[in-house]
Design an enzyme around this catalytic site. Structure first.
Site, PDB file in Angstrom:
ATOM      1  N   SER B 128      -8.243   5.121  11.584  1.00 32.88           N
ATOM      2  CA  SER B 128      -6.869   4.772  11.927  1.00 32.88           C
ATOM      3  C   SER B 128      -6.182   5.828  12.779  1.00 32.88           C
ATOM      4  CB  SER B 128      -6.065   4.548  10.644  1.00 32.88           C
ATOM      5  OG  SER B 128      -6.073   5.716   9.857  1.00 32.88           O
ATOM      6  N   LYS B 167       1.276  11.906  14.816  1.00 31.11           N
ATOM      7  CA  LYS B 167       1.832  11.712  16.159  1.00 31.11           C
ATOM      8  C   LYS B 167       2.615  12.957  16.563  1.00 31.11           C
ATOM      9  CE  LYS B 167       1.379   6.992  16.780  1.00 31.11           C
ATOM     10  NZ  LYS B 167       0.496   6.792  15.616  1.00 31.11           N
TER      11      LYS B 167
END
Lengths: 208, 208
Positions: B128, B167
């Site tokens: 992921s 992120k």
DNA sequence: TATAAAATGGAACACTTGTACTAAGAACAT
DNA sequence: ATGTTCTTAGTACAAGTGTTCCATTTTATA
């Protein structure tokens, strides 16, 4: 961590040796251990050290002071940073000279990372290795080789395109499949005569 | 490498100390240096060591045998491997307990990699994190924190989706932009109330 | 409980290692 | 040349450190 069949005292001695070495960068003496473990005679320490030595839980060189070492301890290896890797240019391949050339940059890693193998490092330049999940600025650890097993991640030079790429390599009846590490991307198929294996990638390090 | 203003002999002594320590894992004695550098008196070695010490090129503890150390030497840090990181579950956040819990797995790295910061490690489970250029099986080095500067790569928990993601984070007038490391991918924008920063990513290690 | 085995204490001894002292050669500037 | 400073030698000594011996206490085993 706790070894069964190891007396509480010896366990403490091992721990102390470890901590002492961590703190001072040199090994403790018998008398250091004596104080550190609340024992009251060097003979006691001596006795336990002998047992630990016999069981292979410590190494020491008699006749050398402060030579107690814990085996299995990671050691630091100096990995030469031989240059950069980018799509458009062949990667530097180490000669016997460059290995020991201390003038070049090196990075220092534990042998846990290098897996005990003889490796060199390359800095990635540009984003062309994105499909191998390798970013601009990453460091790749390479093992010099001209051949590879199926599934190995290798740096290959594609003669016709005049570019280097990092892919997993699979030999398939007369052709070679180069599979990107990113499973969402498609493999490419090339003629064996067109590829030149320049090294095997054994690790990637990214610092942010 | 070669320091100017450093006599040839002292240069050789420094090199010898380095090599000796690398080989034996303990420091050389005055007499080891004597033999290793083809000198013929301990007084000569003593003299040079004093000069080197005065100039800060070696450290040593008088009263401790075999205590010569080269400064700036990398040391090994034990990074606790606290668990796994996957999209669907919050990451383990270290408590003061887990830091020193020797029972857990650890990986040993040089402080060059950890940048001297207090870090812990997580093993990546699943694919992921591909858009952060992080693969299944990679190891990420995390620094525990609840806040981050713009541009930092962070592990954030998205409350509404109930998932964790890696992120780059940017605060933008009332919203937060989360930018994937892979520049080919688009950012997502979220409400600040919806994100929970769980840690800062300071490195990634991949072993193949 | 009896007995052996392991662990502990205390102290002396021997070897390793750092340091000091002296003197002499080498480099260098005046 | 002359003196000053750096380097090299040889040696002896002091301190750190490993080792051994023997007696004693504790723990394990039958």
């Amino acid at each position: 961590m706790r070894k069964p069949g190891l007396s509480e005292t010896r366990q403490r001695i091992l721990q102390f040796i470890h901590d002492f070495a961590d703190e001072h960068r040199y090994a403790p003496t018998v008398r250091d251990i004596l104080k550190g473990c609340n024992l009251s005679s060097t003979a006691v320490v001596q006795h336990h050290l002998n047992v630990l030595d016999r069981e292979g839980l410590i190494d020491r060189d008699p006749k050398v002071f402060r030579s107690i070492q814990l085996p299995n301890r990671r050691s630091i290896v100096h990995v030469p940073l031989l240059g950069t890797i980018a799509a458009g240019e062949p990667i530097p391949v180490p000669s016997s000279d460059t290995w020991r050339d201390e003038a070049d940059d090196t990075i220092e890693l534990t042998d846990e990372i290098t897996q005990g193998k003889q490796v060199y490092a390359l800095k990635v330049k540009g984003s062309s290795m994105i499909d191998a999940l390798i970013d601009d600025g990453d460091t790749v650890l390479m093992q010099p080789t001209n051949s590879a097993d199926n599934g190995d991640m290798v740096a290959v030079w594609l003669k016709d395109r005049e570019e280097v790429t990092l892919k997993r390599l699979f030999q398939e009846h007369g052709r070679i499949r180069l599979q990107p590490a990113n499973c969402q991307m498609s493999p490419i198929f090339v003629d064996p005569a067109n590829v030149e294996i320049q090294g095997k990638v054994i690790g990637v390090i990214r610092q942010l």
